[in-house]
Write an enzyme that holds these catalytic residues in place. Structure first.
Site, PDB file in Angstrom:
ATOM      1  N   THR A  86       0.860  -1.192   0.000  1.00 49.83           N
ATOM      2  CA  THR A  86       0.000   0.000   0.000  1.00 49.83           C
ATOM      3  C   THR A  86       0.895   1.240   0.000  1.00 49.83           C
ATOM      4  O   THR A  86       0.958   1.976   0.986  1.00 49.83           O
ATOM      5  CB  THR A  86      -0.937   0.018   1.229  1.00 49.83           C
ATOM      6  N   PHE A 152       2.248  -5.623  12.909  1.00 50.02           N
ATOM      7  CA  PHE A 152       3.149  -4.690  13.603  1.00 50.02           C
ATOM      8  C   PHE A 152       4.610  -5.153  13.576  1.00 50.02           C
ATOM      9  O   PHE A 152       5.441  -4.573  14.266  1.00 50.02           O
ATOM     10  CB  PHE A 152       2.695  -4.516  15.057  1.00 50.02           C
ATOM     11  N   PHE A 252      12.618   3.756  20.459  1.00 46.05           N
ATOM     12  CA  PHE A 252      12.395   4.827  19.476  1.00 46.05           C
ATOM     13  C   PHE A 252      12.813   6.191  19.999  1.00 46.05           C
ATOM     14  O   PHE A 252      12.214   7.201  19.686  1.00 46.05           O
ATOM     15  CB  PHE A 252      10.942   4.815  18.972  1.00 46.05           C
ATOM     16  N   ALA A 255      18.538   9.208  18.723  1.00 45.27           N
ATOM     17  CA  ALA A 255      18.723  10.319  17.787  1.00 45.27           C
ATOM     18  C   ALA A 255      19.504   9.819  16.575  1.00 45.27           C
ATOM     19  O   ALA A 255      20.352   8.933  16.688  1.00 45.27           O
ATOM     20  CB  ALA A 255      19.484  11.441  18.478  1.00 45.27           C
ATOM     21  N   GLY A 260      12.976   6.473   8.216  1.00 42.74           N
ATOM     22  CA  GLY A 260      12.709   6.184   6.807  1.00 42.74           C
ATOM     23  C   GLY A 260      12.059   4.818   6.741  1.00 42.74           C
ATOM     24  O   GLY A 260      11.435   4.389   7.712  1.00 42.74           O
ATOM     25  N   CYS A 263       7.471   1.913   5.861  1.00 40.45           N
ATOM     26  CA  CYS A 263       6.207   2.144   6.586  1.00 40.45           C
ATOM     27  C   CYS A 263       6.028   3.573   7.099  1.00 40.45           C
ATOM     28  O   CYS A 263       5.055   4.235   6.730  1.00 40.45           O
ATOM     29  CB  CYS A 263       6.085   1.163   7.737  1.00 40.45           C
ATOM     30  N   LYS A 324      17.486   0.462   7.807  1.00 39.44           N
ATOM     31  CA  LYS A 324      17.924   0.002   9.119  1.00 39.44           C
ATOM     32  C   LYS A 324      18.752  -1.254   8.930  1.00 39.44           C
ATOM     33  O   LYS A 324      18.761  -1.832   7.831  1.00 39.44           O
ATOM     34  CB  LYS A 324      16.744  -0.237  10.040  1.00 39.44           C
ATOM     35  N   ARG A 331      13.464   1.071   0.686  1.00 45.07           N
ATOM     36  CA  ARG A 331      12.343   1.978   0.432  1.00 45.07           C
ATOM     37  C   ARG A 331      12.396   3.166   1.395  1.00 45.07           C
ATOM     38  O   ARG A 331      12.448   2.990   2.600  1.00 45.07           O
ATOM     39  CB  ARG A 331      11.016   1.214   0.574  1.00 45.07           C
TER      40      ARG A 331
HETATM   41  P1  NAI Z   1       6.021  -5.851  -0.476  1.00 44.13           P
HETATM   42  O1  NAI Z   1       6.029  -4.870  -1.570  1.00 44.13           O
HETATM   43  O2  NAI Z   1       7.299  -6.416   0.051  1.00 44.13           O
HETATM   44  O3  NAI Z   1       5.109  -7.104  -0.875  1.00 44.13           O
HETATM   45  C1  NAI Z   1       3.892  -7.007  -1.523  1.00 44.13           C
HETATM   46  C2  NAI Z   1       3.760  -8.207  -2.458  1.00 44.13           C
HETATM   47  O4  NAI Z   1       2.435  -8.256  -2.953  1.00 44.13           O
HETATM   48  C3  NAI Z   1       4.674  -8.129  -3.687  1.00 44.13           C
HETATM   49  O5  NAI Z   1       5.464  -9.289  -3.756  1.00 44.13           O
HETATM   50  C4  NAI Z   1       3.694  -8.032  -4.868  1.00 44.13           C
HETATM   51  O6  NAI Z   1       4.173  -8.674  -6.024  1.00 44.13           O
HETATM   52  C5  NAI Z   1       2.482  -8.727  -4.296  1.00 44.13           C
HETATM   53  N1  NAI Z   1       1.206  -8.396  -4.937  1.00 44.13           N
HETATM   54  C6  NAI Z   1       0.736  -7.196  -5.327  1.00 44.13           C
HETATM   55  N2  NAI Z   1      -0.497  -7.325  -5.852  1.00 44.13           N
HETATM   56  C7  NAI Z   1      -0.828  -8.629  -5.756  1.00 44.13           C
HETATM   57  C8  NAI Z   1      -1.987  -9.386  -6.106  1.00 44.13           C
HETATM   58  N3  NAI Z   1      -3.075  -8.823  -6.628  1.00 44.13           N
HETATM   59  N4  NAI Z   1      -1.973 -10.719  -5.890  1.00 44.13           N
HETATM   60  C9  NAI Z   1      -0.896 -11.312  -5.350  1.00 44.13           C
HETATM   61  N5  NAI Z   1       0.228 -10.644  -5.000  1.00 44.13           N
HETATM   62  C10 NAI Z   1       0.257  -9.316  -5.186  1.00 44.13           C
HETATM   63  O7  NAI Z   1       5.194  -5.155   0.702  1.00 44.13           O
HETATM   64  P2  NAI Z   1       5.352  -5.378   2.284  1.00 44.13           P
HETATM   65  O8  NAI Z   1       6.487  -4.610   2.816  1.00 44.13           O
HETATM   66  O9  NAI Z   1       5.250  -6.831   2.591  1.00 44.13           O
HETATM   67  O10 NAI Z   1       4.022  -4.648   2.801  1.00 44.13           O
HETATM   68  C11 NAI Z   1       2.734  -5.224   2.634  1.00 44.13           C
HETATM   69  C12 NAI Z   1       1.777  -4.443   3.529  1.00 44.13           C
HETATM   70  O11 NAI Z   1       2.108  -4.660   4.896  1.00 44.13           O
HETATM   71  C13 NAI Z   1       1.790  -2.931   3.312  1.00 44.13           C
HETATM   72  O12 NAI Z   1       0.495  -2.425   3.477  1.00 44.13           O
HETATM   73  C14 NAI Z   1       2.679  -2.440   4.438  1.00 44.13           C
HETATM   74  O13 NAI Z   1       2.384  -1.131   4.813  1.00 44.13           O
HETATM   75  C15 NAI Z   1       2.317  -3.405   5.545  1.00 44.13           C
HETATM   76  N6  NAI Z   1       3.343  -3.588   6.553  1.00 44.13           N
HETATM   77  C16 NAI Z   1       4.656  -3.692   6.171  1.00 44.13           C
HETATM   78  C17 NAI Z   1       5.639  -3.890   7.141  1.00 44.13           C
HETATM   79  C18 NAI Z   1       7.080  -4.003   6.742  1.00 44.13           C
HETATM   80  O14 NAI Z   1       7.916  -3.963   7.633  1.00 44.13           O
HETATM   81  N7  NAI Z   1       7.419  -4.136   5.475  1.00 44.13           N
HETATM   82  C19 NAI Z   1       5.309  -3.996   8.580  1.00 44.13           C
HETATM   83  C20 NAI Z   1       3.899  -3.923   8.846  1.00 44.13           C
HETATM   84  C21 NAI Z   1       2.974  -3.701   7.864  1.00 44.13           C
END
Ligand code: NAI
Length: 439
Positions: A86, A152, A252, A255, A260, A263, A324, A331
């Site tokens: 997202t 989380f 958190f 300093a 970045g 999220c 980090k 990203r």
């Molecule tokens: P990411 O970009 O690493 O993974 C998303 C995956 O979804 C990609 O592999 C993409 O190819 C796949 N995808 C997209 N559209 C699709 C569809 N229609 N069908 C099947 N696969 C599809 O994203 P990430 O970092 O895993 O984040 C996912 C969500 O979790 C976001 O909303 C993010 O804000 C949230 N989030 C992320 C955290 C993090 O540390 N990365 C921690 C907590 C929440």
């Protein structure tokens, strides 16, 4: 329990692997064929400590598999998680929900029995309602409930965080769905992680509030660091002094160069947009975003300060570019605007990161990519520590001093004691400590 995990990225892959490790049968679905092919070859497309063995052992026991075709995975599942990206929508900062809604449409077509559709992606308030509407529109016969279950976990400690969360938030008013979710999370609940049941909108807002609050802590301590430098105080001791207060908490409060990552930047922006849309402006979060944005260029000025404000003809070695340690995720990494600002000031840039080099090559232009911290430091006029990887904590300072054109260390993570660095013949600049600028 049979689970389909839509999206096999940082969150989907970790969640899927952990759920399968608890004994559930998980199928991870991703539209990215190369990602699924890699996973089926036993290759992990991201760097996350411990994930390779977790995936391998559960895949071997046939509890975890990877496909691109959603139909069968959803058709067989009792629970379908949406864990797609997202990102910020280009131009306006709202969350881009294209992937979530596309996934919802695909899921709708594949539902064969009562299915709990769980939004694990971070989404603005009301997205669950829209997912519900889409599924009903696509498949009016479908029996389903839409739940919000924000995630989380932190990259770099994702498996531990997933298996031992501080809390699990489940947003639903459907009794059957709540029962299914209790079953899904039973192994974690038995680990004493509390489950907070709430309505869907509250769950959605809770995630944004949590991330924005943590971002606020970071921006706050960074401003205290600036003041500490001016008045001759030590921000690390201030952080400890306030963090030991249970009402504040120690985390958190480090300093540094500003937050970045994948999220905080997008989630703070999205919350601001929601606040504006509903005429409940989040002025504190708006200020946090502004303070954090300005910080990256301020850190570049800190580097320039060592050279009388002029970086023309100077080579700056950047140690750590991921947002980090223990992740390859670039990203919105602070290193990106920092390096741009240094280049704007005329500096030549050399870069090294223990695991982020592949990603870094996709992001940076006109920089020299190096093979080690020492290779990076060679011939440079200043080493700037941007990401606090463990391997940067005990650099051989004598060797560094010998190979650099000019021995300057700008330590944006305060991982060195200033006097130790200065004793080794360096000019040292840290963040928010009395000896922050020891020239
Ligand atoms: P990411 O970009 O690493 O993974 C998303 C995956 O979804 C990609 O592999 C993409 O190819 C796949 N995808 C997209 N559209 C699709 C569809 N229609 N069908 C099947 N696969 C599809 O994203 P990430 O970092 O895993 O984040 C996912 C969500 O979790 C976001 O909303 C993010 O804000 C949230 N989030 C992320 C955290 C993090 O540390 N990365 C921690 C907590 C929440």
């Amino acid at each position: 329990m049979r689970i389909a995990m839509i999206g096999a990225g940082y969150v989907g892959l970790v969640s899927g692997a952990c759920f399968s490790d608890f004994g559930h049968h998980v199928t991870c679905v991703d539209t990215d064929q190369s990602k699924i092919d890699a996973l089926n070859r036993g290759e992990i497309p991201i760097h996350e400590p411990g994930l390779d063995t977790l995936v391998a052992s559960n895949a071997k026991q046939k509890r975890l598999n990877f496909v691109t075709d959603i139909t069968r995975a959803v058709g067989e599942a009792e629970v379908v998680f949406i864990a797609v990206g997202t990102p910020s929508r280009r131009g306006d900062g709202h969350a881009d929900l294209t992937y979530v809604y596309a996934a919802a449409r695909e899921i709708a077509k594949a539902i064969t029995k009562f299915t709990v559709v769980v939004n694990k992606s971070t989404v603005p308030v009301g997205t669950g309602d829209e997912v519900e509407r889409i599924i009903r529109e696509e498949n009016p016969e479908a029996e389903f409930a839409v739940v919000s279950n924000p995630e989380f976990l932190r990259e770099g400690a994702a498996i531990r965080d997933f298996k031992h969360p501080d809390r699990i938030v489940i947003g639903s008013s459907d009794a059957r769905a709540k029962q299914v979710m209790a079953e899904v999370y039973r192994p974690l609940h038995l680990n004493t992680s509390p489950i907070l049941y709430t309505d869907r909108r509250t769950a959605e807002l809770t995630k944004y509030a949590a991330n924005s609050f943590l971002a606020t802590k970071v921006a706050f301590i960074n401003e205290i660091a600036d003041l500490a430098e001016k008045v001759g105080a030590n921000v690390q001791e201030v952080a400890r002094g306030i963090g030991l207060d249970n009402r504040i908490g120690a985390k958190f409060l480090h300093a540094g160069p500003g937050y970045g990552g994948s999220c905080f930047p997008k989630d703070t922006l999205a919350l601001i947009k929601t606040g504006q849309d509903f005429e409940a402006p989040l002025r504190i979060v708006e200020t946090v975003v502004a303070v954090n944005d300005q910080r990256k260029r301020a850190m570049a000025r800190k580097v320039a300060h060592a050279f009388g404000g002029n970086l023309r003809g100077k080579t700056i070695a950047i140690l750590g570019v991921t947002f980090k340690p223990n992740t390859d995720d670039m990203r919105d990494a602070p290193s990106i605007p920092l390096i741009t600002a240094l280049q704007d000031m005329g500096a030549e840039i050399r870069v090294y990161d223990p695991v982020g080099m592949e990603q870094a090559r996709k992001v940076f232009e006109n920089v020299t990519f190096c093979d080690s911290a020492y290779d990076c430091a060679r011939g440079s006029h200043a080493v700037t520590i941007v990401t606090e990887w463990e391997q940067f904590r005990a650099l051989d300072l004598k060797e560094m001093a010998a190979i650099m054109a000019c021995p300057v260390i700008v330590d944006l993570r305060n991982i060195y004691a200033p006097d130790e660095v200065v004793r080794n013949g360096f000019l040292y600049s840290g963040v928010g400590r009395p000896q922050s600028v020891a020239y």
